[in-house]
Write a protein that holds these residues in place. Structure first.
Motif, PDB file in Angstrom:
ATOM      1  N   THR A  58       0.847  -1.176   0.000  1.00  0.00           N
ATOM      2  CA  THR A  58       0.000   0.000   0.000  1.00  0.00           C
ATOM      3  C   THR A  58       0.896   1.244   0.000  1.00  0.00           C
ATOM      4  OG1 THR A  58      -0.054   0.138   2.412  1.00  0.00           O
ATOM      5  CG2 THR A  58      -1.752  -1.220   1.340  1.00  0.00           C
ATOM      6  N   GLU A  59       0.278   2.420  -0.078  1.00  0.00           N
ATOM      7  CA  GLU A  59       1.055   3.655  -0.020  1.00  0.00           C
ATOM      8  C   GLU A  59       1.788   3.761   1.319  1.00  0.00           C
ATOM      9  OE1 GLU A  59       0.425   8.499  -0.622  1.00  0.00           O
ATOM     10  OE2 GLU A  59      -1.253   7.103  -0.849  1.00  0.00           O
ATOM     11  N   ALA A  60       1.120   3.321   2.391  1.00  0.00           N
ATOM     12  CA  ALA A  60       1.763   3.311   3.709  1.00  0.00           C
ATOM     13  C   ALA A  60       2.928   2.326   3.737  1.00  0.00           C
ATOM     14  CB  ALA A  60       0.739   2.959   4.792  1.00  0.00           C
ATOM     15  N   GLY A  61       2.732   1.192   3.061  1.00  0.00           N
ATOM     16  CA  GLY A  61       3.817   0.209   2.980  1.00  0.00           C
ATOM     17  C   GLY A  61       5.028   0.756   2.269  1.00  0.00           C
ATOM     18  N   GLU A  62       4.811   1.482   1.186  1.00  0.00           N
ATOM     19  CA  GLU A  62       5.915   2.109   0.453  1.00  0.00           C
ATOM     20  C   GLU A  62       6.668   3.087   1.351  1.00  0.00           C
ATOM     21  OE1 GLU A  62       6.963   1.570  -2.577  1.00  0.00           O
ATOM     22  OE2 GLU A  62       5.328   0.684  -3.741  1.00  0.00           O
ATOM     23  N   LEU A  63       5.908   3.860   2.119  1.00  0.00           N
ATOM     24  CA  LEU A  63       6.516   4.853   2.997  1.00  0.00           C
ATOM     25  C   LEU A  63       7.330   4.185   4.105  1.00  0.00           C
ATOM     26  CD1 LEU A  63       6.602   7.935   3.404  1.00  0.00           C
ATOM     27  CD2 LEU A  63       4.650   7.693   4.944  1.00  0.00           C
ATOM     28  N   LEU A  64       6.757   3.155   4.719  1.00  0.00           N
ATOM     29  CA  LEU A  64       7.479   2.463   5.789  1.00  0.00           C
ATOM     30  C   LEU A  64       8.715   1.759   5.248  1.00  0.00           C
ATOM     31  CD1 LEU A  64       7.647   1.664   8.747  1.00  0.00           C
ATOM     32  CD2 LEU A  64       6.230  -0.346   8.229  1.00  0.00           C
ATOM     33  N   GLU A  65       8.626   1.216   4.037  1.00  0.00           N
ATOM     34  CA  GLU A  65       9.787   0.553   3.441  1.00  0.00           C
ATOM     35  C   GLU A  65      10.956   1.515   3.338  1.00  0.00           C
ATOM     36  OE1 GLU A  65      10.970  -2.110  -0.499  1.00  0.00           O
ATOM     37  OE2 GLU A  65       9.350  -0.633  -0.617  1.00  0.00           O
ATOM     38  N   HIS A  66      10.671   2.746   2.914  1.00  0.00           N
ATOM     39  CA  HIS A  66      11.728   3.752   2.762  1.00  0.00           C
ATOM     40  C   HIS A  66      12.446   3.993   4.088  1.00  0.00           C
ATOM     41  CE1 HIS A  66      13.757   7.452   1.576  1.00  0.00           C
ATOM     42  NE2 HIS A  66      13.213   8.048   2.628  1.00  0.00           N
ATOM     43  N   TYR A  67      11.668   4.210   5.147  1.00  0.00           N
ATOM     44  CA  TYR A  67      12.280   4.539   6.441  1.00  0.00           C
ATOM     45  C   TYR A  67      12.846   3.301   7.137  1.00  0.00           C
ATOM     46  CZ  TYR A  67      10.526   9.277   6.051  1.00  0.00           C
ATOM     47  OH  TYR A  67      10.301  10.563   5.630  1.00  0.00           O
ATOM     48  N   ALA A  68      12.196   2.157   6.970  1.00  0.00           N
ATOM     49  CA  ALA A  68      12.701   0.929   7.581  1.00  0.00           C
ATOM     50  C   ALA A  68      14.053   0.544   6.996  1.00  0.00           C
ATOM     51  CB  ALA A  68      11.697  -0.205   7.384  1.00  0.00           C
ATOM     52  N   SER A  69      14.223   0.755   5.691  1.00  0.00           N
ATOM     53  CA  SER A  69      15.512   0.458   5.045  1.00  0.00           C
ATOM     54  C   SER A  69      16.613   1.311   5.656  1.00  0.00           C
ATOM     55  CB  SER A  69      15.417   0.719   3.537  1.00  0.00           C
ATOM     56  OG  SER A  69      14.482  -0.138   2.934  1.00  0.00           O
ATOM     57  N   GLN A  70      16.303   2.580   5.930  1.00  0.00           N
ATOM     58  CA  GLN A  70      17.292   3.471   6.543  1.00  0.00           C
ATOM     59  C   GLN A  70      17.638   3.018   7.959  1.00  0.00           C
ATOM     60  OE1 GLN A  70      16.090   7.559   6.325  1.00  0.00           O
ATOM     61  NE2 GLN A  70      15.888   7.563   4.107  1.00  0.00           N
ATOM     62  N   VAL A  71      16.609   2.594   8.708  1.00  0.00           N
ATOM     63  CA  VAL A  71      16.840   2.125  10.081  1.00  0.00           C
ATOM     64  C   VAL A  71      17.760   0.911  10.089  1.00  0.00           C
ATOM     65  CG1 VAL A  71      15.732   1.050  12.088  1.00  0.00           C
ATOM     66  CG2 VAL A  71      14.689   3.045  11.010  1.00  0.00           C
ATOM     67  N   ILE A  72      17.460  -0.063   9.241  1.00  0.00           N
ATOM     68  CA  ILE A  72      18.260  -1.293   9.197  1.00  0.00           C
ATOM     69  C   ILE A  72      19.678  -0.983   8.733  1.00  0.00           C
ATOM     70  CG2 ILE A  72      18.502  -3.553   8.114  1.00  0.00           C
ATOM     71  CD1 ILE A  72      16.260  -3.357  10.205  1.00  0.00           C
ATOM     72  N   GLN A  73      19.812  -0.100   7.743  1.00  0.00           N
ATOM     73  CA  GLN A  73      21.141   0.248   7.257  1.00  0.00           C
ATOM     74  C   GLN A  73      21.956   0.957   8.339  1.00  0.00           C
ATOM     75  OE1 GLN A  73      22.672  -0.519   4.149  1.00  0.00           O
ATOM     76  NE2 GLN A  73      24.376   0.072   5.463  1.00  0.00           N
ATOM     77  N   GLN A  74      21.332   1.882   9.057  1.00  0.00           N
ATOM     78  CA  GLN A  74      22.044   2.602  10.112  1.00  0.00           C
ATOM     79  C   GLN A  74      22.433   1.674  11.259  1.00  0.00           C
ATOM     80  OE1 GLN A  74      23.283   5.643   9.954  1.00  0.00           O
ATOM     81  NE2 GLN A  74      22.442   5.759   7.874  1.00  0.00           N
ATOM     82  N   LEU A  75      21.589   0.713  11.554  1.00  0.00           N
ATOM     83  CA  LEU A  75      21.932  -0.277  12.584  1.00  0.00           C
ATOM     84  C   LEU A  75      23.140  -1.098  12.144  1.00  0.00           C
ATOM     85  CD1 LEU A  75      21.256  -1.718  15.241  1.00  0.00           C
ATOM     86  CD2 LEU A  75      19.715  -3.204  13.957  1.00  0.00           C
ATOM     87  N   GLU A  76      23.154  -1.493  10.868  1.00  0.00           N
ATOM     88  CA  GLU A  76      24.296  -2.236  10.335  1.00  0.00           C
ATOM     89  C   GLU A  76      25.551  -1.382  10.380  1.00  0.00           C
ATOM     90  OE1 GLU A  76      26.194  -5.577   8.840  1.00  0.00           O
ATOM     91  OE2 GLU A  76      24.154  -5.353   9.613  1.00  0.00           O
ATOM     92  N   ASN A  77      25.409  -0.095  10.051  1.00  0.00           N
ATOM     93  CA  ASN A  77      26.549   0.819  10.110  1.00  0.00           C
ATOM     94  C   ASN A  77      27.105   0.899  11.529  1.00  0.00           C
ATOM     95  OD1 ASN A  77      26.231   1.370   7.416  1.00  0.00           O
ATOM     96  ND2 ASN A  77      25.240   3.356   7.708  1.00  0.00           N
ATOM     97  N   ALA A  78      26.218   0.983  12.523  1.00  0.00           N
ATOM     98  CA  ALA A  78      26.651   1.070  13.913  1.00  0.00           C
ATOM     99  C   ALA A  78      27.408  -0.187  14.330  1.00  0.00           C
ATOM    100  CB  ALA A  78      25.440   1.287  14.824  1.00  0.00           C
ATOM    101  N   LYS A  79      26.876  -1.343  13.945  1.00  0.00           N
ATOM    102  CA  LYS A  79      27.546  -2.607  14.272  1.00  0.00           C
ATOM    103  C   LYS A  79      28.939  -2.661  13.652  1.00  0.00           C
ATOM    104  CE  LYS A  79      23.372  -5.448  14.742  1.00  0.00           C
ATOM    105  NZ  LYS A  79      22.593  -6.578  14.140  1.00  0.00           N
ATOM    106  N   ASN A  80      29.038  -2.231  12.405  1.00  0.00           N
ATOM    107  CA  ASN A  80      30.335  -2.267  11.720  1.00  0.00           C
ATOM    108  C   ASN A  80      31.318  -1.293  12.336  1.00  0.00           C
ATOM    109  OD1 ASN A  80      29.477  -4.216   9.905  1.00  0.00           O
ATOM    110  ND2 ASN A  80      28.773  -2.726   8.394  1.00  0.00           N
ATOM    111  N   ALA A  81      30.840  -0.099  12.701  1.00  0.00           N
ATOM    112  CA  ALA A  81      31.724   0.894  13.308  1.00  0.00           C
ATOM    113  C   ALA A  81      32.244   0.413  14.651  1.00  0.00           C
ATOM    114  CB  ALA A  81      30.979   2.218  13.469  1.00  0.00           C
ATOM    115  N   ILE A  82      31.372  -0.195  15.447  1.00  0.00           N
ATOM    116  CA  ILE A  82      31.791  -0.721  16.750  1.00  0.00           C
ATOM    117  C   ILE A  82      32.762  -1.876  16.568  1.00  0.00           C
ATOM    118  CG2 ILE A  82      30.983  -1.928  18.814  1.00  0.00           C
ATOM    119  CD1 ILE A  82      28.379  -0.270  18.533  1.00  0.00           C
TER     120      ILE A  82
END
Length: 291
Positions: A58-82
């Motif tokens: 849905t349109e809401a699904g598209e929107l959440l996908e955009h932000y969820a991808s950023q959240v997961i990527q930033q979490l991965e970045n944090a793990k890698n930096a640590i």
């Protein structure tokens, strides 16, 4: 909202099929369906429309996908930096490169890199779809032809090179100082298959020059191509600097007038953590190709 739920959600966004997504996640379909319902209850709107066997966002699904991808990527970045902070010079570096020719020139860089980062695992992955490999986060760095501007990617141009005609030293054209495009239409050639980046670049150049080439043989291996040239089966059109790797085979590189030219770039996702190892690899690439 839990990280695990977002990971489930993103997998379903990619597969758009509950059974396939559940299989890829290693969970049951009822478990996946339940977690998606919990997520939908939390956000207060449906994230997917289920029409028969078809699943669409849905349109809401598209929107959440955009932000969820950023959240997961930033979490991965944090793990890698640590990880870099606590385990200096360890980790995993994945680099996608053009198949068959660039990898020959990467060996000195890999040797130098290993001396500096002996505990970092390096994967050099030949690919004809480097752009999407990087965007899909399957590799950390892409090394290939210059790409169009994309706000999702950071691009580093590092080298420009022309192509030459490679012939056996006994070839009728071996004494020529330069080749014109009209000559190439008459020369038996061995080339990469269509679909390979290097072949497509040459084909586009030939079209601009108003000529057609019809290779006698096609192979995806640069080693095979140069062996065929050595045996007099045909000539090949390849980046000029490859003579440094294959000159000992009794092959000569003849410059081409108004030659095909390729512009090489490294690129990586702008939202991706760039480790010290990745930064060192990029710097070594720039230094090596400038010399």
């Amino acid at each position: 909202m839990e990280i695990r739920q977002l990971q489930y959600f993103l997998r379903l966004c990619k597969e758009l099929h509950f059974s396939e997504a559940a299989y890829k996640l290693g969970i049951s379909q009822p478990t996946l369906s339940q977690q998606i319902r919990v997520l939908e209850d939390e956000v207060g709107v449906p994230l997917f429309d289920r029409i028969g066997k078809k699943t669409v966002k849905t349109e809401a699904g598209e929107l959440l996908e955009h932000y969820a991808s950023q959240v997961i990527q930033q979490l991965e970045n944090a793990k890698n930096a640590i990880s870099d902070l606590t385990h200096l010079h360890t980790g995993h570096l994945r680099v996608a490169v053009l198949p068959s020719d660039l990898d020959y020139r990467l060996t000195p860089i890999l040797i130098s890199f290993h001396k500096e980062f002996p505990h970092t695992k390096v994967q050099v992955i030949p690919s004809i779809d480097i752009y999407n490999e990087v965007l899909d986060n399957k590799v950390d760095i892409g090394v290939g032809l210059g790409i169009h501007s994309d706000h999702r990617l950071h691009r580093i141009p590092f080298y420009t090179e022309t192509h030459s005609l490679y012939v056996n030293t006994e070839h009728d054209l071996a004494d020529k100082d330069i080749i014109v495009s009209e000559d190439l239409a008459k020369v038996p050639l061995v080339m990469f298959p269509k679909g390979f980046v290097g072949r497509d670049l040459v084909d586009r150049w030939c079209e601009d020059q108003g000529i057609l080439i019809h290779p006698l043989m096609e192979t995806g291996s640069a080693t095979s191509l140069f062996q065929l040239v050595k045996e007099g089966i045909g000539a090949t059109i390849q980046p000029s600097q490859l003579i440094e790797s294959f000159g000992s085979l009794g092959i000569r590189a003849i410059p081409i007038k108004h030659a095909p030219t390729r512009h090489l770039e490294m690129f990586y996702r702008v939202d991706k953590y760039v480790s010290p190892a990745a930064k060192a690899f990029i710097q070594k690439m720039e230094t090596f190709f400038k010399n």
